[in-house]
Scaffold this motif. Structure first.
Motif, PDB file in Angstrom:
ATOM      1  N   LEU A 144       0.825  -1.198   0.000  1.00 56.51           N
ATOM      2  CA  LEU A 144       0.000   0.000   0.000  1.00 56.51           C
ATOM      3  C   LEU A 144       0.863   1.253   0.000  1.00 56.51           C
ATOM      4  N   ALA A 145       0.281   2.351  -0.528  1.00 53.52           N
ATOM      5  CA  ALA A 145       0.930   3.664  -0.475  1.00 53.52           C
ATOM      6  C   ALA A 145       0.457   4.358   0.792  1.00 53.52           C
ATOM      7  N   GLY A 198      -7.727   6.593  -2.254  1.00 56.69           N
ATOM      8  CA  GLY A 198      -6.645   6.712  -3.226  1.00 56.69           C
ATOM      9  C   GLY A 198      -5.949   5.391  -3.465  1.00 56.69           C
ATOM     10  N   ASN A 199      -5.793   4.584  -2.411  1.00 53.91           N
ATOM     11  CA  ASN A 199      -5.192   3.260  -2.564  1.00 53.91           C
ATOM     12  C   ASN A 199      -6.109   2.303  -3.308  1.00 53.91           C
ATOM     13  N   LEU A 200      -7.403   2.377  -3.055  1.00 56.46           N
ATOM     14  CA  LEU A 200      -8.332   1.448  -3.703  1.00 56.46           C
ATOM     15  C   LEU A 200      -8.343   1.628  -5.217  1.00 56.46           C
ATOM     16  N   PHE A 201      -8.171   2.858  -5.684  1.00 56.43           N
ATOM     17  CA  PHE A 201      -8.287   3.125  -7.114  1.00 56.43           C
ATOM     18  C   PHE A 201      -6.983   3.626  -7.728  1.00 56.43           C
ATOM     19  N   LEU A 202      -5.868   3.350  -7.043  1.00 47.74           N
ATOM     20  CA  LEU A 202      -4.568   3.801  -7.537  1.00 47.74           C
ATOM     21  C   LEU A 202      -4.277   3.197  -8.913  1.00 47.74           C
ATOM     22  N   GLY A 203      -3.996   4.084  -9.882  1.00 47.63           N
ATOM     23  CA  GLY A 203      -3.729   3.632 -11.245  1.00 47.63           C
ATOM     24  C   GLY A 203      -4.973   3.376 -12.050  1.00 47.63           C
ATOM     25  N   ARG A 204      -6.138   3.501 -11.417  1.00 48.14           N
ATOM     26  CA  ARG A 204      -7.403   3.267 -12.126  1.00 48.14           C
ATOM     27  C   ARG A 204      -8.377   4.422 -11.874  1.00 48.14           C
ATOM     28  N   GLU A 205      -7.823   5.613 -11.654  1.00 51.24           N
ATOM     29  CA  GLU A 205      -8.662   6.771 -11.418  1.00 51.24           C
ATOM     30  C   GLU A 205      -9.496   7.073 -12.664  1.00 51.24           C
TER      31      GLU A 205
END
Length: 405
Positions: A96-97, A104-111
């Motif tokens: 995790l970040a 923000g972690n749940l959708f990191l890279g998939r915003e």
């Protein structure tokens, strides 16, 4: 059984072989997973469970073997490829970040890539995150920085992130390792819901009671090979252990004919005398340990179990009270004093608090013992190596060499 009636299975892996320098992790392993099935993969440490899951999740690639999804051959060479195929791996080690919030972690890279106002995009992310968090029983705000969460809560964030991917295959590697009983029960309810939605689950656990709770079928690995398989009706503690170790438990476990419990009147080797570890603590804690005795500490998340263990080891200072070994008070607030008194802590977060990942296996093993391994300020390398080799053999640490990082 439903999984047996599916033809073809959702996942059919055959002949999976994988080697690392000096170690054959998997040899000709096969695995089949049905639609909407929970398959538990069990085995002793070093049996190859996590390696097999990482191959299916795209972290590693197999040296040989074949994987089919719905009967079609696939090549899973990256994590992105696995996710595109609908496979998500929930790692045992948190990834995790910590500076980002939960959403923000749940959708990191998939915003969302919608070109509207940023505040509306963030609103949608927080809304969607809250839905998944409620389903898991994750009791915090989506705006909470992950670094402020406990290890158990961070584990739930990892699981929640996988759920947002809407995968058809979820791989759970020791998902309850840091969860309380209540959180574990909630996770099992989520697993049942996912199965009803047609999601298939590969579940790794050392906790055999959990296996009996969630498994439709069990696949057992031993020393990197298939050791056997159990249908739902065949699952029992004894049957699983028999396949894991290769022989009946009764062959190596002998119950003593006369019980020899620890006497309550035995002299205490360790005492906690009216200690307070947090300012908000309502009452001081006192307890004692006799030689050969095991005392368990239980409580809900936030009850202070970890804080108590850290205070005993000296990672955090005591607010008040006293610790004693063999009747003699020891200075609190110093891990060095705790180690000198014979106290050691295996921390909750092994990866960040228990190991120096850039150092070797040998150096990690010897680190707490350097004082007795040194002479005139220099570490006796032969003694250090002998200690590390002895511990590797005693604990069956699977590494090609003790100089391995």
């Amino acid at each position: 059984m439903a999984a047996e009636n599916e033809n073809p299975p959702l996942v059919d892996a055959a002949g999976i072989t994988k080697s690392f320098p000096g170690v054959r992790a998997l040899e000709n392993v096969a695995l089949r997973l049905g639609h909407g099935e929970t398959l538990c993969v069990v085995g002793e440490n070093g049996a190859g469970k996590s390696t097999l899951m990482k191959i299916l999740g795209g972290v590693h690639t197999a040296d040989s073997g074949a994987i089919r999804l719905n009967g079609e051959p696939v090549e899973i060479d990256t994590v992105h490829t696995a996710q595109r195929l609908g496979i998500t791996l929930i790692h045992q080690e948190l990834n995790l970040a910590e500076s980002l919030d939960v959403a923000g972690n749940l959708f990191l890279g998939r915003e969302p890539r919608w070109a509207g106002p940023l505040k509306l995009i963030r609103r949608d992310i927080y809304r969607d995150a809250a839905v998944v968090m409620r389903r898991l029983g994750l009791d915090c705000s989506p705006r909470t920085p992950v670094g402020r969460l406990s290890i158990g809560q961070q584990q739930l964030v990892e699981i929640a992130r996988a759920m947002t991917l809407r995968s058809r295959i979820l791989i759970m590697d020791e998902p309850t390792s840091s969860l309380t009983q209540k959180e574990t029960e909630r996770l099992f309810a989520v697993i049942r819901d996912l199965k009803r939605d047609g999601v298939s689950i590969l579940y790794i656990s050392h906790r055999l009671a959990e296996v009996r709770e969630v498994a439709d079928r069990v696949t057992v690995l031993r020393d990197g090979r298939n050791a056997g398989e159990l249908a739902r009706s065949e699952i029992s503690h004894e049957a699983i252990v028999r396949l894991m170790v290769g022989r009946d438990v009764k062959q190596f476990f002998h119950r003593p004919t006369t019980a020899a419990p620890v006497s309550p009147s035995a002299a205490a080797v360790f005492e906690a005398r009216r200690i307070v570890v947090q300012a908000a603590q309502r009452r001081p804690i006192s307890f004692a340990l006799s030689a050969g005795e095991i005392t368990g500490m239980a409580g809900l998340m936030g009850a202070g179990r970890t804080e108590l263990a850290e205070a005993i080891f000296g990672v955090r200072p005591l607010v008040s009270g006293e610790l004693a070994v063999d009747g003699k008070p020891i200075g609190a607030g110093s891990p060095g004093k705790a180690i000198a008194a014979g106290i050691y802590l295996v921390p909750e977060d092994r990866r960040s608090q228990g190991l120096l990942l850039a150092q070797s296996v040998k150096e990690n093993i010897s680190l707490p013992s350097l004082k007795r391994l040194q002479c005139v300020g220099l570490v006796k390398r032969r003694a250090e190596r002998e200690l590390a080799e002895r511990m590797r053999a005693r604990l069956n640490i699977r590494t090609p060499r003790i100089d391995q990082r």
